[in-house]
Design a protein around this motif. Sequence first.
Motif, PDB file in Angstrom:
ATOM      1  N   TYR A   1      17.233 -39.067 122.648  1.00 43.95           N
ATOM      2  CA  TYR A   1      17.852 -38.338 123.284  1.00 43.95           C
ATOM      3  C   TYR A   1      19.317 -39.368 124.323  1.00 43.95           C
ATOM      4  CZ  TYR A   1      14.832 -34.096 122.550  1.00 43.95           C
ATOM      5  OH  TYR A   1      13.399 -33.347 121.580  1.00 43.95           O
TER       6      TYR A   1
ATOM      7  N   GLY B   1      18.979 -31.183 120.849  1.00 49.43           N
ATOM      8  CA  GLY B   1      19.631 -31.696 122.340  1.00 49.43           C
ATOM      9  C   GLY B   1      18.467 -31.145 123.600  1.00 49.43           C
TER      10      GLY B   1
ATOM     11  N   ARG C   1      20.066 -35.273 120.404  1.00 47.21           N
ATOM     12  CA  ARG C   1      19.060 -36.118 120.107  1.00 47.21           C
ATOM     13  C   ARG C   1      19.652 -37.275 118.673  1.00 47.21           C
ATOM     14  NH1 ARG C   1      13.810 -32.693 117.612  1.00 47.21           N
ATOM     15  NH2 ARG C   1      12.093 -34.729 117.344  1.00 47.21           N
TER      16      ARG C   1
END
Length: 461
Positions: A369, A445, A455
């Motif tokens: 991420y 995310g 992500r």
Amino acid sequence: MSQNTLQQFVDTTATEFGVPGVAVGVWVGGREIYACHGVTSVENPLPVDKNTLFVLGSVTKTYTATALMRLVAEGRVDLDAPVRRYVPELVLPDERAAAEITVLQLLNHTAGLDWRMSVETGEGDDALAAYVANMAESELIAPPGAGASYSQVGYNLAGRIIEKVTGLTYERAVASLLFEPLGLSHSSFATSDVMTRRFAVGHNLGEDGTLAVARQWKDTRANNPGGGGASSVADQLRWARFHLGDGRAEDGAQVLPAEVLQRMKEQTVELRGSTLGDAFGICWFLRDVDGVRTVGHGGSANGQFAELLIVPERDFAVVALSNAGPDGGLAFNQSVVRWALEHFVGVVDRDPEPLPFDEARAREVVGSYENDMMRLIIATNGTGLTIECMIKPEIRAATDTELPPDLPPADLGLLAGDTDEYIVTSGALKGQRGFFTRDDNAVVGVDLAGRSSKRVPAASE
């Protein structure tokens, strides 16, 4: 609870976490209590006292927000007005967002701006103006008002509003609006001012595992509104008492109307699954602990950490400043705040227990991420989850500035319910909570410490 008891706890805890120097202040029962320990620097040691200056990091945001609220109280700024009313030159990648973002959305982190922006604009009086000009290339992570995501960029833009409205530099404006009327004589932004006083330097772990002096003392000038202030524990406790009070300075001068200070401590947007708080007020993190509302803000710099927490209904405040990273100073501050809450006001702060490891749920969140500055890697070895936080390699490669070291992987556990919330259970971020976000039921995310990261698709995707 005596000063000696606080001093004993501070001495023991600073030694346990290997922090060279700390300063702690408590306001309780109508009196100030201080406990200092250790030295300003392992290389050039001076004893830390209540007037030693530490870098505040993001606690500086409370000054930026309060200075703006003073301009609001004077009728010079409208919280609901678009930022462009005051900074007409603002350009963002999304023109609609640039036109819609309001002053309040900067102050409660709902403007949709990314966490940080990697740009160097010098140390001149035009640093903030140049920084705002560079926002034309900055990331937008959400439409304005869609939700809260902690943003240094937003607070630096707020600092530019202060400059435009007052006609002064940000630093001179904050001194005039706050430092001087409140008698904060040990608070400053200028390195040239700080170096004439006793000040703490940051420390990070060297390659040999011992603490070494952090050579960059604080962030660039353009980041002053979001994190460039320096102050002593005595000044910070005076600052906390001001926010507990009726808007008057100690000499009786009315600096802010009482209702404006109160408004700053009222919820403006809810936060989800965050250790930092249950909601944002105006700048302040609001959190209910053991049935009691707390109001606070933390900050980190290069090898330095700051924490300020007030409990309005108990007329209580605690300040902790420390000069070691990446984990010692943060762990020290958190331990002091929790201990002070429990021992001075009977408020116990407990972490939630994570669920037993669930491989199916783990597979959903494993991945990389990113936001503008950071990369988070969530991984599993089949028996547990870990989180690794690092500054993106391209950011390190693009700057000559010393940056804090990356954090080693730490254990992470998922929490009960269908909320996708988690808690870090070891390492420098122990106790930090956050959550994963989904789109069409896929994790897209992650939120950590109020900062959103998207992500990144794996190479095979």
